[in-house]
Design a protein around this motif. Structure first.
Motif, mmCIF file in Angstrom:
data_model
loop_
_atom_site.group_PDB
_atom_site.id
_atom_site.type_symbol
_atom_site.label_atom_id
_atom_site.label_comp_id
_atom_site.label_asym_id
_atom_site.label_seq_id
_atom_site.Cartn_x
_atom_site.Cartn_y
_atom_site.Cartn_z
ATOM 1 N N ASN A 67 23.873 49.149 4.532
ATOM 2 C CA ASN A 67 23.918 50.262 3.590
ATOM 3 C C ASN A 67 25.194 51.073 3.761
ATOM 4 O O ASN A 67 25.549 51.432 4.875
ATOM 5 C CB ASN A 67 22.693 51.155 3.795
ATOM 6 N N ASN A 68 25.862 51.355 2.642
ATOM 7 C CA ASN A 68 26.998 52.263 2.605
ATOM 8 C C ASN A 68 26.575 53.455 1.752
ATOM 9 O O ASN A 68 26.545 53.368 0.537
ATOM 10 C CB ASN A 68 28.224 51.585 1.993
ATOM 11 N N ASP A 69 26.245 54.571 2.398
ATOM 12 C CA ASP A 69 25.814 55.741 1.637
ATOM 13 C C ASP A 69 26.950 56.745 1.424
ATOM 14 O O ASP A 69 26.721 57.849 0.971
ATOM 15 C CB ASP A 69 24.607 56.409 2.287
ATOM 16 N N SER A 70 28.184 56.333 1.721
ATOM 17 C CA SER A 70 29.324 57.227 1.492
ATOM 18 C C SER A 70 29.833 57.053 0.064
ATOM 19 O O SER A 70 29.434 56.142 -0.659
ATOM 20 C CB SER A 70 30.450 56.944 2.492
ATOM 21 N N SER A 71 30.756 57.911 -0.320
ATOM 22 C CA SER A 71 31.289 57.872 -1.678
ATOM 23 C C SER A 71 32.602 57.087 -1.744
ATOM 24 O O SER A 71 33.333 57.191 -2.721
ATOM 25 C CB SER A 71 31.497 59.296 -2.198
ATOM 26 N N THR A 72 32.894 56.306 -0.701
ATOM 27 C CA THR A 72 34.109 55.484 -0.697
ATOM 28 C C THR A 72 33.758 54.047 -0.332
ATOM 29 O O THR A 72 32.733 53.777 0.293
ATOM 30 C CB THR A 72 35.139 56.011 0.326
ATOM 31 N N VAL A 73 34.633 53.135 -0.700
ATOM 32 C CA VAL A 73 34.478 51.728 -0.358
ATOM 33 C C VAL A 73 34.748 51.562 1.139
ATOM 34 O O VAL A 73 35.671 52.153 1.677
ATOM 35 C CB VAL A 73 35.459 50.864 -1.179
ATOM 36 N N LYS A 74 33.931 50.772 1.809
ATOM 37 C CA LYS A 74 34.092 50.533 3.248
ATOM 38 C C LYS A 74 34.243 49.045 3.508
ATOM 39 O O LYS A 74 33.574 48.220 2.882
ATOM 40 C CB LYS A 74 32.873 51.050 4.025
ATOM 41 N N ARG A 75 35.124 48.719 4.452
ATOM 42 C CA ARG A 75 35.321 47.335 4.886
ATOM 43 C C ARG A 75 34.795 47.215 6.315
ATOM 44 O O ARG A 75 35.159 48.006 7.178
ATOM 45 C CB ARG A 75 36.790 46.964 4.852
#
Length: 143
Positions: A81-89
């Motif tokens: 899960n990525n709950d931030s507002s930016t793309v994550k690698r």
């Protein structure tokens, strides 16, 4: 008529027995995943037990994990899960463990993935051999 009274009398007992057990879960397993002697009472407990971080820490977290057996092999589905507002690698790999607690297979290569903002990604794998009886999901930031 006599049978319907018997069924009506036994129904609460059967329902109580089902409510107190963990369903079809085998001892030493939670959500189908091997846990050994560890205490796992929820999905969060299982995820904490089975997930480790290496290298740069990431804000991406595993939120769910389910396992099943395919013959003698372990099949794993894990939700990241990525709950931030930016793309994550990030990069991930599975570490396979044998009955003695040693590595059951050669170290896997890192698998890079990109998670878009506010998104989930299901990753899945199958153990490399029947020697692997346990695992850890290893996460590392690529940023």
């Amino acid at each position: 008529m006599k049978h319907s009274w018997t069924i009506a009398a036994l129904l609460p007992v059967l329902l109580a027995a089902c409510a107190t057990s963990k369903g079809f879960e085998q001892p030493g397993f939670a959500f189908g995943c091997p846990i050994g002697e560890s205490k796992v009472g929820s999905m969060d407990d299982l995820v904490k037990l089975k997930t480790t971080m290496e290298g740069k820490r990431t804000t991406i977290m595993a939120t769910e994990m389910r396992c099943s057996k395919t013959g003698d092999l372990i099949k794993i589905d894990a939700n990241l899960n990525n709950d931030s507002s930016t793309v994550k690698r990030i990069a991930y790999k599975f570490r396979w463990i044998d009955r003695e607690g040693m590595r059951a297979a050669d170290e896997e290569t890192w698998k890079p993935v990109m998670l878009y903002e506010n998104s989930n990604l299901v990753i899945n794998t199958v153990s490399p051999s029947n020697k692997a009886v346990d695992f850890r999901l290893v996460l590392r930031s690529q940023e």
